[in-house]
Scaffold this active site. Structure first.
Site, PDB file in Angstrom:
ATOM      1  N   SER A 129       0.831  -1.198   0.000  1.00  0.00           N
ATOM      2  CA  SER A 129       0.000   0.000   0.000  1.00  0.00           C
ATOM      3  C   SER A 129       0.862   1.243   0.000  1.00  0.00           C
ATOM      4  CB  SER A 129      -0.916   0.026   1.225  1.00  0.00           C
ATOM      5  OG  SER A 129      -1.607   1.256   1.262  1.00  0.00           O
ATOM      6  N   LYS A 186      -4.085  -6.529   4.154  1.00  0.00           N
ATOM      7  CA  LYS A 186      -4.216  -5.436   3.175  1.00  0.00           C
ATOM      8  C   LYS A 186      -5.695  -5.112   2.931  1.00  0.00           C
ATOM      9  CE  LYS A 186      -3.604  -2.392   0.034  1.00  0.00           C
ATOM     10  NZ  LYS A 186      -3.646  -2.551  -1.389  1.00  0.00           N
ATOM     11  N   HIS A 189      -6.927  -3.143   5.798  1.00  0.00           N
ATOM     12  CA  HIS A 189      -6.396  -1.783   5.625  1.00  0.00           C
ATOM     13  C   HIS A 189      -7.328  -0.975   4.720  1.00  0.00           C
ATOM     14  CE1 HIS A 189      -4.380   1.127   3.025  1.00  0.00           C
ATOM     15  NE2 HIS A 189      -3.600   1.417   4.043  1.00  0.00           N
ATOM     16  N   ASN A 190      -7.742  -1.579   3.614  1.00  0.00           N
ATOM     17  CA  ASN A 190      -8.583  -0.846   2.678  1.00  0.00           C
ATOM     18  C   ASN A 190      -9.977  -0.582   3.252  1.00  0.00           C
ATOM     19  OD1 ASN A 190      -6.334  -1.349   1.100  1.00  0.00           O
ATOM     20  ND2 ASN A 190      -7.527  -1.553  -0.770  1.00  0.00           N
ATOM     21  N   GLU A 193      -9.578   2.212   5.494  1.00  0.00           N
ATOM     22  CA  GLU A 193      -9.401   3.414   4.654  1.00  0.00           C
ATOM     23  C   GLU A 193     -10.774   3.956   4.209  1.00  0.00           C
ATOM     24  OE1 GLU A 193      -6.604   2.837   1.314  1.00  0.00           O
ATOM     25  OE2 GLU A 193      -8.145   3.706   0.043  1.00  0.00           O
TER      26      GLU A 193
END
Ligand code: 2AM
Length: 473
Positions: A129, A186, A189-190, A193
């Site tokens: 990222s 990941k 994480h998104n 986000e």
């Protein structure tokens, strides 16, 4: 011949920048791209004079690598990765390592790890990222896959990763876990986000609609907030965005950007997985829903003249209401991250990963889109108590919530009273109020389920499973 430390396939911007990043740290990188003209472009252009080996076939690429071979694929997620693996395998030796650094869905990484390990090869599914700039200067790297492959890649990945800490020497790259764990982290994480962005947008919207502030004025508020506990990359870019003028009209550029958002699906994956595992992540889910609702622009425009709105009645002054929005944003952000870590915890059990939550917070501390000061506090909370049942129970966060909640409730109440949609703020508050409640109305729910479906219920006064004949007098 076999001189390169690592090979990389897929020279789109992310791949090319990763190549240049690795080279700048002293590694010789062999490169390949399906459209081979891109290889020559790189070698003669940005890569001129650098320790790169341009290759024009997969066979040539494999031949250029030191053993055990390390080949990183930066191609479109999905079938392209499987195609490429199938094409590479005939050229590989046992122990060679294939690395997928794309945005792959974690079940694919679980499957690919198993399939390649069964053939004697090794596989890493690696979340990367940080966008184009991160790839070049230091991304956040979340590696998972064949555990034995990690020591082989650790020096390279830690060299190219973003660095944090007082001496700028702690890499935002550490082993996450087996098979799909890297791509899973990941994905989370998104999802986080999505939540962060929606929360910031709601704070902006309250300032715009309730406080009637202009974009540059709102930008100044974010500039202030950037100096405090909300310090983060997303607050920083929001500050800059709000100060930017459209060269054509001279107006703030946000005021002429259409309010119809797109999505690539990683927030949806997180939400779907949370549903699969039965973990409540309402704040991130609302962020996905908000994008979908925003996309219905034409319907919203039509409905806006037909559906009744409440009477606008807002008369709290700015000096009082801005701190309310700030505290609502801070507390809601804590809820969103708490939900994300709850999901990680459930995933660790469901998929057999030994996740280190403090370490994961540190991976996101630099390089990536959600990088923030705040992740340091999360790291400390998990360091102090690795078995923390929920992040909001860490004394530091409990204290912040206690100090924020009056303002948080004020912001949510005023927005709601005046018909301003703030789904992420209010869902975060509902999550909090449910999580902290010893009693919820699910007793009635259980009775309803037992009434129409004989689903049975438990009692508060004795153990066992019970059913009532509801229709008997
Ligand atoms: P290309 O330049 O030949 O299109 C991002 O799309 C990157 O993935 C590009 O480098 C692209 O190569 C590569 N890519 C996409 N699909 C691919 C496939 N099926 N096999 C190999 N590379 C692929």
């Amino acid at each position: 011949m076999a001189q390169a430390d690592i090979g990389l396939i897929g020279l789109a911007v992310m791949g090319e920048n990763l190549v240049l990043n690795m080279e700048s740290r002293g590694y010789t990188v062999a490169v390949f791209n399906r459209t081979t003209a891109k290889v020559d472009e790189l070698i003669q252009g940005r890569g001129k004079g650098k320790k790169l080996v341009g290759t024009h076939s997969l066979k040539e690429l494999v031949g250029a690598l030191k053993s055990p071979r390390k080949i990183m694929m930066m191609v479109k997620a999905g079938p392209a990765v499987d195609d490429l693996i199938d094409q590479l395998v005939p050229f590989l030796d046992k122990g060679d390592i294939l690395i997928d650094g794309g945005n792959s869905f974690f079940p694919d990484s679980i499957r690919r790890t198993k399939a390649l390990e069964a053939k004697g090869f090794r596989f890493l599914g690696v979340g990367v990222s940080g966008g184009e700039e991160g790839a070049l200067k230091g991304p956040s790297i979340m590696p998972g896959g064949s555990t034995s492959a990690w020591p082989e890649l650790k020096p390279i990945f830690q060299a190219i990763a973003a660095k944090v800490g007082p001496n700028n020497d702690i890499p935002c790259c550490e082993w996450v876990g087996s098979d799909g764990a890297g791509h899973y982290v990941k994905m989370i994480h998104n999802g986080i986000e999505y939540g962060d962005m929606q929360l910031i947008c709601e704070a902006y919207f309250m300032m715009k609609v309730l406080l009637k502030m202009s974009a540059p004025e709102i930008g100044e508020v974010f500039a202030e907030w950037y100096k405090g506990p909300l310090n983060s990359y997303l607050i920083e870019i929001t500050r800059d965005i709000l100060g930017k003028k459209d060269p054509e009209t001279g107006k703030p550029i946000v005021d002429i950007i259409l309010d119809r958002a797109g999505q690539k699906g990683t927030g949806k994956w997180t939400s779907q997985n949370a549903m699969d595992l039965g973990v409540p992540i309402p704040t991130m889910m609302e962020a996905v829903v908000a994008r979908s609702l925003s996309a219905m622009k034409d319907e919203r425009v039509a409905a806006s003249t037909r559906l009744p709105a409440p009477e606008m009645n807002f008369n709290i002054d700015k000096a009082k209401f801005l701190p309310a929005i700030h505290d609502a944003l801070y507390a809601s952000k804590i809820m969103s991250y708490a939900q994300g870590f709850q999901l990680l915890r459930a995933a660790a059990t469901a998929y057999n990963w030994d996740l280190n939550y403090g370490q994961i917070a540190l991976l996101w501390r630099g390089g990536c889109i959600i990088r923030a000061q705040f992740l340091e506090d999360i790291k400390k909370a998990y360091d102090a108590d690795p078995k923390l049942a929920n992040l909001i129970l860490a004394p530091y966060f409990t204290d912040v919530i206690g100090k924020s909640q009056a303002n948080w409730r004020l912001a949510v109440a005023e927005a709601s009273k005046n018909g301003i949609a703030i789904p992420a703020f209010s869902s975060a508050l509902s999550y909090y109020d449910q999580y902290r409640s010893a009693s919820l109305p699910a007793n009635l729910l259980q009775a309803q389920r037992d009434y129409f479906g004989a689903h049975t219920y438990e009692r508060v006064d004795k153990p066992g499973v019970f059913h009532t004949e509801w229709l008997q007098a």
